[in-house]
Scaffold this motif. Sequence first.
Motif, PDB file in Angstrom:
ATOM      1  N   GLU A   1       8.844 -48.489  35.993  1.00 57.40           N
ATOM      2  CA  GLU A   1       9.588 -49.619  35.423  1.00 57.40           C
ATOM      3  C   GLU A   1      11.004 -49.769  35.980  1.00 57.40           C
ATOM      4  N   GLU A   2      11.518 -48.741  36.632  1.00 57.24           N
ATOM      5  CA  GLU A   2      12.874 -48.807  37.180  1.00 57.24           C
ATOM      6  C   GLU A   2      12.907 -49.292  38.628  1.00 57.24           C
ATOM      7  N   ASN A   3      11.765 -49.506  39.241  1.00 54.18           N
ATOM      8  CA  ASN A   3      11.694 -49.952  40.624  1.00 54.18           C
ATOM      9  C   ASN A   3      12.171 -51.407  40.707  1.00 54.18           C
ATOM     10  N   PRO A   4      13.223 -51.689  41.472  1.00 60.89           N
ATOM     11  CA  PRO A   4      13.724 -53.070  41.563  1.00 60.89           C
ATOM     12  C   PRO A   4      12.708 -54.054  42.138  1.00 60.89           C
ATOM     13  N   ALA A   5      11.686 -53.559  42.820  1.00 59.36           N
ATOM     14  CA  ALA A   5      10.644 -54.447  43.349  1.00 59.36           C
ATOM     15  C   ALA A   5       9.901 -55.155  42.225  1.00 59.36           C
ATOM     16  N   VAL A  56       2.786 -60.852  45.747  1.00 60.19           N
ATOM     17  CA  VAL A  56       3.686 -59.776  45.325  1.00 60.19           C
ATOM     18  C   VAL A  56       3.071 -58.422  45.671  1.00 60.19           C
ATOM     19  N   ALA A  57       1.792 -58.259  45.398  1.00 60.85           N
ATOM     20  CA  ALA A  57       1.129 -56.988  45.709  1.00 60.85           C
ATOM     21  C   ALA A  57       1.112 -56.729  47.214  1.00 60.85           C
ATOM     22  N   VAL A  58       0.829 -57.760  47.992  1.00 58.59           N
ATOM     23  CA  VAL A  58       0.800 -57.606  49.454  1.00 58.59           C
ATOM     24  C   VAL A  58       2.187 -57.246  49.979  1.00 58.59           C
ATOM     25  N   ILE A  59       3.215 -57.948  49.506  1.00 60.23           N
ATOM     26  CA  ILE A  59       4.590 -57.658  49.932  1.00 60.23           C
ATOM     27  C   ILE A  59       4.959 -56.222  49.593  1.00 60.23           C
ATOM     28  N   ALA A  60       4.633 -55.797  48.384  1.00 60.26           N
ATOM     29  CA  ALA A  60       4.969 -54.433  47.960  1.00 60.26           C
ATOM     30  C   ALA A  60       4.285 -53.396  48.837  1.00 60.26           C
ATOM     31  N   LEU A  61       3.024 -53.632  49.158  1.00 59.30           N
ATOM     32  CA  LEU A  61       2.299 -52.677  49.995  1.00 59.30           C
ATOM     33  C   LEU A  61       2.821 -52.662  51.428  1.00 59.30           C
ATOM     34  N   VAL A  62       2.998 -53.838  52.016  1.00 61.95           N
ATOM     35  CA  VAL A  62       3.444 -53.927  53.411  1.00 61.95           C
ATOM     36  C   VAL A  62       4.861 -53.396  53.575  1.00 61.95           C
ATOM     37  N   ALA A  63       5.734 -53.701  52.626  1.00 66.81           N
ATOM     38  CA  ALA A  63       7.133 -53.283  52.723  1.00 66.81           C
ATOM     39  C   ALA A  63       7.348 -51.852  52.248  1.00 66.81           C
ATOM     40  N   GLY A  64       6.307 -51.232  51.712  1.00 70.26           N
ATOM     41  CA  GLY A  64       6.448 -49.858  51.225  1.00 70.26           C
ATOM     42  C   GLY A  64       7.400 -49.756  50.048  1.00 70.26           C
ATOM     43  N   LEU A  65       7.401 -50.771  49.185  1.00 72.47           N
ATOM     44  CA  LEU A  65       8.323 -50.803  48.045  1.00 72.47           C
ATOM     45  C   LEU A  65       7.873 -49.918  46.893  1.00 72.47           C
ATOM     46  N   GLY A  66       6.748 -49.380  47.000  1.00 72.15           N
ATOM     47  CA  GLY A  66       6.186 -48.562  45.937  1.00 72.15           C
ATOM     48  C   GLY A  66       4.716 -48.873  45.838  1.00 72.15           C
ATOM     49  N   HIS A  67       3.992 -47.994  45.190  1.00 71.08           N
ATOM     50  CA  HIS A  67       2.564 -48.246  45.079  1.00 71.08           C
ATOM     51  C   HIS A  67       2.314 -49.357  44.069  1.00 71.08           C
ATOM     52  N   THR A  68       1.339 -50.109  44.361  1.00 72.63           N
ATOM     53  CA  THR A  68       0.920 -51.159  43.440  1.00 72.63           C
ATOM     54  C   THR A  68      -0.559 -50.942  43.179  1.00 72.63           C
ATOM     55  N   PHE A  69      -0.976 -51.236  42.012  1.00 71.29           N
ATOM     56  CA  PHE A  69      -2.359 -50.989  41.660  1.00 71.29           C
ATOM     57  C   PHE A  69      -3.192 -52.237  41.899  1.00 71.29           C
ATOM     58  N   VAL A  70      -4.341 -52.033  42.496  1.00 71.81           N
ATOM     59  CA  VAL A  70      -5.242 -53.139  42.770  1.00 71.81           C
ATOM     60  C   VAL A  70      -5.780 -53.712  41.459  1.00 71.81           C
ATOM     61  N   LEU A  71      -6.121 -52.862  40.536  1.00 73.99           N
ATOM     62  CA  LEU A  71      -6.721 -53.320  39.284  1.00 73.99           C
ATOM     63  C   LEU A  71      -5.820 -54.276  38.502  1.00 73.99           C
ATOM     64  N   PRO A  72      -4.532 -53.955  38.281  1.00 75.33           N
ATOM     65  CA  PRO A  72      -3.694 -54.927  37.575  1.00 75.33           C
ATOM     66  C   PRO A  72      -3.560 -56.248  38.330  1.00 75.33           C
ATOM     67  N   THR A  73      -3.468 -56.179  39.646  1.00 75.17           N
ATOM     68  CA  THR A  73      -3.351 -57.410  40.430  1.00 75.17           C
ATOM     69  C   THR A  73      -4.607 -58.257  40.274  1.00 75.17           C
TER      70      THR A  73
END
Length: 172
Positions: free
Chosen positions: A84-88, A127-144
């Motif tokens: 929750e603290e990740n600015p992404a 948003v999920a693609v940007i987060a994954l490509v930019a390495g901003l943190g892991h994103t979960f496929v299921l919530p997306t």
Amino acid sequence: MAVWGAAALVLLLPLVAMQFTGEVAWDLADFAIFGAMLVCACGTYELAARATGNRAYRAAVGVALAAAFVLVWMNLAVGIIGNEENPANLMVGGVLAVGIVGAVIARFEPHGMGRAMVATALAQALVAVIALVAGLGHTFVLPTVFFVALWLASARLFWRAAREQAHAVAAP
């Protein structure tokens, strides 16, 4: 009344849970934020319900509001990208902005609202693609996938409402 009653029960759930487990530890600010979110969601739904008798439109609004509510709640509680603290996680606000701006542009007409919900689904996926490509943190496929499905379900319901509205106008 049912919507507001359900909201009151949902607001009481953490209070009840706090009596049985230490895993739930809400303070006054948590209850205030959650309560404000519920008031916004329920108030918006009530306005939409009063504006139309079309059941598909009401359902579409309900699905979209539920998606927005859960998205914000999850993002505040645990974060969608990383923690929750990740600015992404601020990108989630962009997803909601796409939906709100789209609704205003569509003037809340059902066909345009369907398009706005598709745009919101695309923004959610982006948003999920940007987060994954930019390495901003892991994103979960299921919530997306879950949120994209909700936005698209809302779009489908709005389009159904548009068809019903067109048939009602065309009928003698």
